[in-house]
Motif scaffolding. Structure first.
Motif, short mmCIF file in Angstrom:
data_model
loop_
_atom_site.label_atom_id
_atom_site.label_comp_id
_atom_site.label_asym_id
_atom_site.label_seq_id
_atom_site.Cartn_x
_atom_site.Cartn_y
_atom_site.Cartn_z
N ALA A 137 1.03 -1.20 0.14
CA ALA A 137 0.11 0.05 0.00
C ALA A 137 0.70 1.30 -0.07
N ALA A 138 2.08 1.20 0.63
CA ALA A 138 3.14 2.39 0.73
C ALA A 138 4.35 2.06 1.13
N VAL A 139 5.28 2.93 0.78
CA VAL A 139 6.53 3.05 1.06
C VAL A 139 7.10 4.16 1.98
N HIS A 140 8.11 3.93 2.75
CA HIS A 140 8.51 5.04 3.52
C HIS A 140 10.03 4.85 3.72
N TRP A 141 10.76 6.04 3.24
CA TRP A 141 12.20 5.90 3.55
C TRP A 141 12.27 6.43 5.15
N ARG A 142 12.76 5.73 6.00
CA ARG A 142 12.59 5.99 7.55
C ARG A 142 13.82 6.36 8.13
N ASP A 143 13.85 7.43 8.97
CA ASP A 143 15.04 8.04 9.38
C ASP A 143 15.09 7.73 10.80
N GLY A 144 15.97 6.80 11.28
CA GLY A 144 15.83 6.40 12.70
C GLY A 144 14.60 5.50 13.16
N ASP A 145 14.13 5.97 14.15
CA ASP A 145 12.94 5.02 14.56
C ASP A 145 11.74 5.71 14.93
N GLU A 146 11.53 6.70 14.05
CA GLU A 146 10.35 7.58 14.11
C GLU A 146 9.01 6.80 13.85
N PRO A 147 7.88 6.97 14.42
CA PRO A 147 6.65 6.10 14.30
C PRO A 147 6.24 6.28 12.99
N LEU A 148 5.65 5.42 12.23
CA LEU A 148 4.94 5.53 11.10
C LEU A 148 3.67 5.51 10.98
N GLU A 149 2.87 6.23 10.12
CA GLU A 149 1.44 6.05 10.29
C GLU A 149 0.92 4.86 9.52
N GLY A 150 -0.16 4.33 9.96
CA GLY A 150 -0.68 3.34 9.06
C GLY A 150 -0.42 2.02 9.52
N GLY A 151 0.30 1.85 10.48
CA GLY A 151 0.57 0.45 11.16
C GLY A 151 1.87 0.48 12.25
N ARG A 152 1.99 -0.53 12.86
CA ARG A 152 3.26 -0.74 13.45
C ARG A 152 4.28 -0.98 12.92
N VAL A 153 5.52 -0.98 13.07
CA VAL A 153 6.82 -1.46 12.64
C VAL A 153 7.08 -2.81 13.21
N GLN A 154 7.71 -3.73 12.37
CA GLN A 154 7.91 -5.06 12.89
C GLN A 154 9.23 -4.87 13.35
N THR A 155 9.36 -5.32 14.63
CA THR A 155 10.40 -5.34 15.67
C THR A 155 11.58 -6.30 15.21
N VAL A 156 11.14 -7.41 14.47
CA VAL A 156 12.22 -8.15 14.06
C VAL A 156 12.91 -7.73 13.01
N ASP A 157 12.19 -6.93 12.09
CA ASP A 157 13.03 -6.14 10.90
C ASP A 157 13.65 -5.08 11.45
N GLU A 158 13.13 -4.22 12.25
CA GLU A 158 13.90 -3.32 12.97
C GLU A 158 15.49 -3.59 13.36
N TYR A 159 15.35 -4.88 14.15
CA TYR A 159 16.49 -5.41 14.58
C TYR A 159 17.33 -5.86 13.45
N LEU A 160 16.71 -6.78 12.52
CA LEU A 160 17.75 -6.96 11.52
C LEU A 160 18.34 -5.87 10.53
N ALA A 161 17.54 -4.96 10.24
CA ALA A 161 18.06 -3.63 9.58
C ALA A 161 19.27 -2.95 10.29
N ALA A 162 19.23 -2.99 11.70
CA ALA A 162 20.30 -2.60 12.58
C ALA A 162 21.53 -3.36 12.40
N LEU A 163 21.61 -4.76 11.93
CA LEU A 163 22.76 -5.43 11.90
C LEU A 163 23.27 -5.16 10.67
N CYS A 164 22.67 -4.31 9.66
CA CYS A 164 23.32 -4.37 8.51
C CYS A 164 23.23 -2.81 8.03
N ARG A 165 23.25 -1.87 8.91
CA ARG A 165 23.34 -0.50 8.52
C ARG A 165 24.68 0.08 8.19
N LEU A 166 24.64 0.68 6.97
CA LEU A 166 25.88 0.90 6.07
C LEU A 166 26.50 1.97 6.71
#
Length: 150
Positions: free
Chosen positions: A121-150
């Motif tokens: 339905a939508a995409v968002h380029w997220r800066d940090g850990d700001e909340p996003l409208e339209g639903g919660r952020v998957q915590t597993v995905d947040e954790y995995l993204a942190a493992l590969c921060r460039l």
């Protein structure tokens, strides 16, 4: 989805306890992480999905990223990070389905416009850990993204 562990094994590793069945891509643009909102789940997550028969996990990552977000990345442009071992509920009851997901990361210099589709339905380029409208952020995905921060 429940994260059971993360394994930094070679990309061609095969596991005896479960299949490598899906891919996830942590895509970055100007320090921001691409998140997608899947229709019907009302949550934000990393782009990704199932590996089709005859497809490598790297090929699946390129395909899924394109299908879900319209962002083109070449196979060579992906960096393999490791494998997420996850458990999914298996219908009614206490049984869980264990799967591995191959995690890739990449950076793009230009973010392509997004056109909503049947799945996303939508995409968002997220800066940090700001909340996003339209639903919660998957915590597993947040954790995995942190493992590969460039």
């Amino acid at each position: 989805m429940e994260l059971l562990g993360f394994h930094r094994e070679p990309e061609n590793t095969r596991f005896t306890d479960a299949a490598v069945a899906y891919v996830l891509v942590a895509l970055w643009h100007e320090g921001r992480l691409l998140m997608v909102r899947v229709r019907g789940r009302d949550c934000w997550e990393l782009p990704g999905g199932g590996i089709e028969p005859g497809e490598t996990s790297r090929q699946a990552a390129v395909r899924e990223l394109w299908e879900e977000s319209g962002q083109p990345v070449s196979e060579e442009g992906l960096r393999f990070v490791g494998f997420a071992r996850t458990a999914l509920p298996a219908g009614d009851g206490p049984r869980r389905r264990v799967l591995y997901g191959a995690l890739y990361t990449a950076e793009v210099s230009r973010a392509e416009p997004f056109v909503p589709n049947e799945e996303i339905a939508a995409v968002h380029w997220r800066d940090g850990d700001e909340p996003l409208e339209g639903g919660r952020v998957q915590t597993v995905d947040e954790y995995l993204a942190a493992l590969c921060r460039l």
